[in-house]
Design a protein around this motif. Structure first.
Motif, PDB file in Angstrom:
ATOM      1  N   LEU A  90      31.328  24.034  28.925  1.00 50.25           N
ATOM      2  CA  LEU A  90      30.412  23.228  29.727  1.00 50.25           C
ATOM      3  C   LEU A  90      28.970  23.674  29.502  1.00 50.25           C
ATOM      4  O   LEU A  90      28.064  22.837  29.339  1.00 50.25           O
ATOM      5  CB  LEU A  90      30.783  23.346  31.208  1.00 50.25           C
ATOM      6  CG  LEU A  90      29.946  22.534  32.204  1.00 50.25           C
ATOM      7  CD1 LEU A  90      30.018  21.047  31.890  1.00 50.25           C
ATOM      8  CD2 LEU A  90      30.412  22.800  33.635  1.00 50.25           C
ATOM      9  N   GLY A  91      28.741  24.983  29.488  1.00 52.86           N
ATOM     10  CA  GLY A  91      27.395  25.500  29.238  1.00 52.86           C
ATOM     11  C   GLY A  91      26.873  25.089  27.876  1.00 52.86           C
ATOM     12  O   GLY A  91      25.701  24.688  27.732  1.00 52.86           O
ATOM     13  N   GLY A 142      27.832  22.473  26.053  1.00 49.34           N
ATOM     14  CA  GLY A 142      27.579  21.037  26.048  1.00 49.34           C
ATOM     15  C   GLY A 142      26.290  20.666  26.760  1.00 49.34           C
ATOM     16  O   GLY A 142      25.530  19.810  26.295  1.00 49.34           O
ATOM     17  N   LEU A 143      26.003  21.325  27.890  1.00 53.65           N
ATOM     18  CA  LEU A 143      24.784  21.030  28.645  1.00 53.65           C
ATOM     19  C   LEU A 143      23.542  21.505  27.896  1.00 53.65           C
ATOM     20  O   LEU A 143      22.504  20.832  27.932  1.00 53.65           O
ATOM     21  CB  LEU A 143      24.849  21.692  30.023  1.00 53.65           C
ATOM     22  CG  LEU A 143      25.844  21.063  31.003  1.00 53.65           C
ATOM     23  CD1 LEU A 143      25.979  21.911  32.261  1.00 53.65           C
ATOM     24  CD2 LEU A 143      25.418  19.638  31.366  1.00 53.65           C
ATOM     25  N   ALA A 192      23.048  18.799  25.441  1.00 52.20           N
ATOM     26  CA  ALA A 192      22.712  17.514  26.073  1.00 52.20           C
ATOM     27  C   ALA A 192      21.284  17.491  26.591  1.00 52.20           C
ATOM     28  O   ALA A 192      20.590  16.466  26.493  1.00 52.20           O
ATOM     29  CB  ALA A 192      23.695  17.231  27.215  1.00 52.20           C
ATOM     30  N   PHE A 193      20.812  18.615  27.151  1.00 50.49           N
ATOM     31  CA  PHE A 193      19.454  18.680  27.689  1.00 50.49           C
ATOM     32  C   PHE A 193      18.426  19.080  26.629  1.00 50.49           C
ATOM     33  O   PHE A 193      17.232  19.119  26.928  1.00 50.49           O
ATOM     34  CB  PHE A 193      19.392  19.659  28.865  1.00 50.49           C
ATOM     35  CG  PHE A 193      19.935  19.099  30.152  1.00 50.49           C
ATOM     36  CD1 PHE A 193      19.137  18.322  30.976  1.00 50.49           C
ATOM     37  CD2 PHE A 193      21.244  19.327  30.529  1.00 50.49           C
ATOM     38  CE1 PHE A 193      19.624  17.796  32.158  1.00 50.49           C
ATOM     39  CE2 PHE A 193      21.751  18.803  31.713  1.00 50.49           C
ATOM     40  CZ  PHE A 193      20.937  18.033  32.530  1.00 50.49           C
ATOM     41  N   LEU A 204      21.414  29.962  29.344  1.00 52.00           N
ATOM     42  CA  LEU A 204      22.430  29.158  30.039  1.00 52.00           C
ATOM     43  C   LEU A 204      23.836  29.575  29.602  1.00 52.00           C
ATOM     44  O   LEU A 204      24.746  29.680  30.425  1.00 52.00           O
ATOM     45  CB  LEU A 204      22.209  27.670  29.744  1.00 52.00           C
ATOM     46  CG  LEU A 204      22.996  26.706  30.645  1.00 52.00           C
ATOM     47  CD1 LEU A 204      22.433  26.722  32.067  1.00 52.00           C
ATOM     48  CD2 LEU A 204      22.953  25.283  30.089  1.00 52.00           C
ATOM     49  N   ALA A 221      19.458  21.582  33.995  1.00 49.05           N
ATOM     50  CA  ALA A 221      20.609  22.125  33.269  1.00 49.05           C
ATOM     51  C   ALA A 221      21.378  23.108  34.133  1.00 49.05           C
ATOM     52  O   ALA A 221      22.611  23.092  34.167  1.00 49.05           O
ATOM     53  CB  ALA A 221      20.133  22.810  31.984  1.00 49.05           C
ATOM     54  N   SER A 251      23.230  21.199  36.848  1.00 46.51           N
ATOM     55  CA  SER A 251      24.374  20.489  36.272  1.00 46.51           C
ATOM     56  C   SER A 251      25.529  21.439  36.002  1.00 46.51           C
ATOM     57  O   SER A 251      26.700  21.091  36.234  1.00 46.51           O
ATOM     58  CB  SER A 251      23.966  19.791  34.966  1.00 46.51           C
ATOM     59  OG  SER A 251      22.962  18.829  35.206  1.00 46.51           O
ATOM     60  N   LEU A 252      25.212  22.651  35.521  1.00 46.11           N
ATOM     61  CA  LEU A 252      26.259  23.640  35.285  1.00 46.11           C
ATOM     62  C   LEU A 252      26.934  24.023  36.592  1.00 46.11           C
ATOM     63  O   LEU A 252      28.162  24.083  36.685  1.00 46.11           O
ATOM     64  CB  LEU A 252      25.667  24.883  34.613  1.00 46.11           C
ATOM     65  CG  LEU A 252      26.654  26.019  34.329  1.00 46.11           C
ATOM     66  CD1 LEU A 252      27.690  25.583  33.296  1.00 46.11           C
ATOM     67  CD2 LEU A 252      25.916  27.273  33.843  1.00 46.11           C
ATOM     68  N   GLY A 269      28.737  20.779  38.163  1.00 43.65           N
ATOM     69  CA  GLY A 269      29.850  20.388  37.298  1.00 43.65           C
ATOM     70  C   GLY A 269      30.999  21.372  37.372  1.00 43.65           C
ATOM     71  O   GLY A 269      32.172  20.978  37.419  1.00 43.65           O
ATOM     72  N   TYR A 308      19.273  29.325  38.559  1.00 44.45           N
ATOM     73  CA  TYR A 308      20.657  29.080  38.972  1.00 44.45           C
ATOM     74  C   TYR A 308      21.000  29.911  40.209  1.00 44.45           C
ATOM     75  O   TYR A 308      21.681  29.433  41.121  1.00 44.45           O
ATOM     76  CB  TYR A 308      21.592  29.453  37.826  1.00 44.45           C
ATOM     77  CG  TYR A 308      23.065  29.260  38.109  1.00 44.45           C
ATOM     78  CD1 TYR A 308      23.722  28.114  37.703  1.00 44.45           C
ATOM     79  CD2 TYR A 308      23.812  30.245  38.767  1.00 44.45           C
ATOM     80  CE1 TYR A 308      25.079  27.936  37.947  1.00 44.45           C
ATOM     81  CE2 TYR A 308      25.155  30.078  39.018  1.00 44.45           C
ATOM     82  CZ  TYR A 308      25.786  28.929  38.604  1.00 44.45           C
ATOM     83  OH  TYR A 308      27.118  28.760  38.857  1.00 44.45           O
TER      84      TYR A 308
END
Length: 292
Positions: free
Chosen positions: A55-56, A58-59, A62-63, A73, A205, A208-209, A212, A268
């Motif tokens: 997930l990290g 991919g984000l 993506a960002f 991240l 980001a 979202s982490l 998500g 975070y």
């Protein structure tokens, strides 16, 4: 992000006191049950050790995060839950024995997995390899002192002085809630000058982490037919990462020594307290409705 008396003294002390109180709500049977039916443990570890890094990654793509933020991240996604996730599980009336078990096991495994996967992230995002090495003995000792030792002591108090423990439970819950709020306020005050710049750079980001991972942890457990307390524990262990450890590794001269890599974990660490408060409120309301 620098060390201060708050992070060096008050925070570990507060966590230790809260973990002592949590131990007073547990018995050996709670942990025996967790390991006799290991499906929840395996699902939780799969989420923490496999789902979160994916997930990290991919984000970060993506960002379109710049290299240092992307590595920061990823570093955050590779870290275990830590004692904070146990506190939140306790307040949310999740499966506390499962939460503590996941923290202990994942914290041990990530001593070895963080260097491997973080080196891959450095190679991918920064175009070169920068080998890192965690202080394994020091990290494991910290986990034991802040998490396992006070929980064990609390369980001993409950077994030896059950009447005292029963009378103290309301006060223990109140102290846990007060310390949780104090830790949140101190974190905000400590980083108040940097909150807006941090959020502008890596806030979406990091959010979202966090969100998500919380949602994925809960619904994956539900998909496998686990109970609500187990789903909540897995959700919290998946979505609440040890931001303090990630910041320490990013800033340490012996590890990454990169201030920019500490920014995603720093923002975070503020966001997760807010989302955790929402999770606690929603979970306790659901427990209340079920009790009625």
């Amino acid at each position: 992000m620098e060390q201060s008396i708050v992070t060096a003294v008050f925070l570990p002390l507060a966590l230790g006191i809260i973990m002592l109180g949590m131990g007073m709500t547990l018995t050996l049977h709670d942990f025996r049950r967790v390991f006799l039916y290991p499906k929840a443990i395996l699902i939780g570890l799969g989420n923490q050790l496999l789902l979160l890094p994916l997930l990290g990654f991919g984000l970060a793509l993506a960002f379109g995060l710049k290299a240092e933020f992307a590595v920061g991240l990823m570093l955050l996604a590779l870290c275990p839950g830590g004692a904070t996730s146990n506190i939140i599980s306790h307040l949310a009336k999740a499966d506390l024995a499962l939460s503590i078990s996941l923290t202990a096991i994942s914290s041990t495994i990530t001593n070895f997995s963080i260097p491997i996967f973080l080196n891959l992230a450095l190679f991918y995002f920064m175009g070169g390899e920068q080998a890192i090495q965690l202080p394994i003995a020091q990290t494991m000792l910290q986990i034991f002192v802040v998490t396992l030792l006070p929980v064990t002591l609390g369980m001993w108090i409950k077994s030896r002085f059950p009447a005292f423990t029963e009378r103290s439970l309301k006060a223990v819950n109140l102290i846990s809630a007060v310390f949780f709020v104090l830790i949140l306020l101190l974190a905000i005050v400590k980083e108040r000058a940097n909150i807006i710049p941090y959020f502008q750079q890596a806030g979406l980001a990091a959010l979202s982490l966090n969100a998500g991972a919380l949602l994925a942890g809960y619904f994956i457990g539900k998909l496998w037919g686990l109970s609500r307390p187990q789903n909540m524990a897995i959700s919290i262990e998946t979505g609440i990462q040890n931001g303090t450890l990630a910041i320490a590794l990013a800033l340490s001269p012996a590890v990454l020594n990169n201030t920019q890599m500490a920014i995603p974990p720093a923002i975070y660490s503020l966001i997760m307290f807010v989302t955790a408060a929402v999770v606690v409120v929603l979970s306790r309301r659901k427990v209340g409705r079920e009790a009625e």
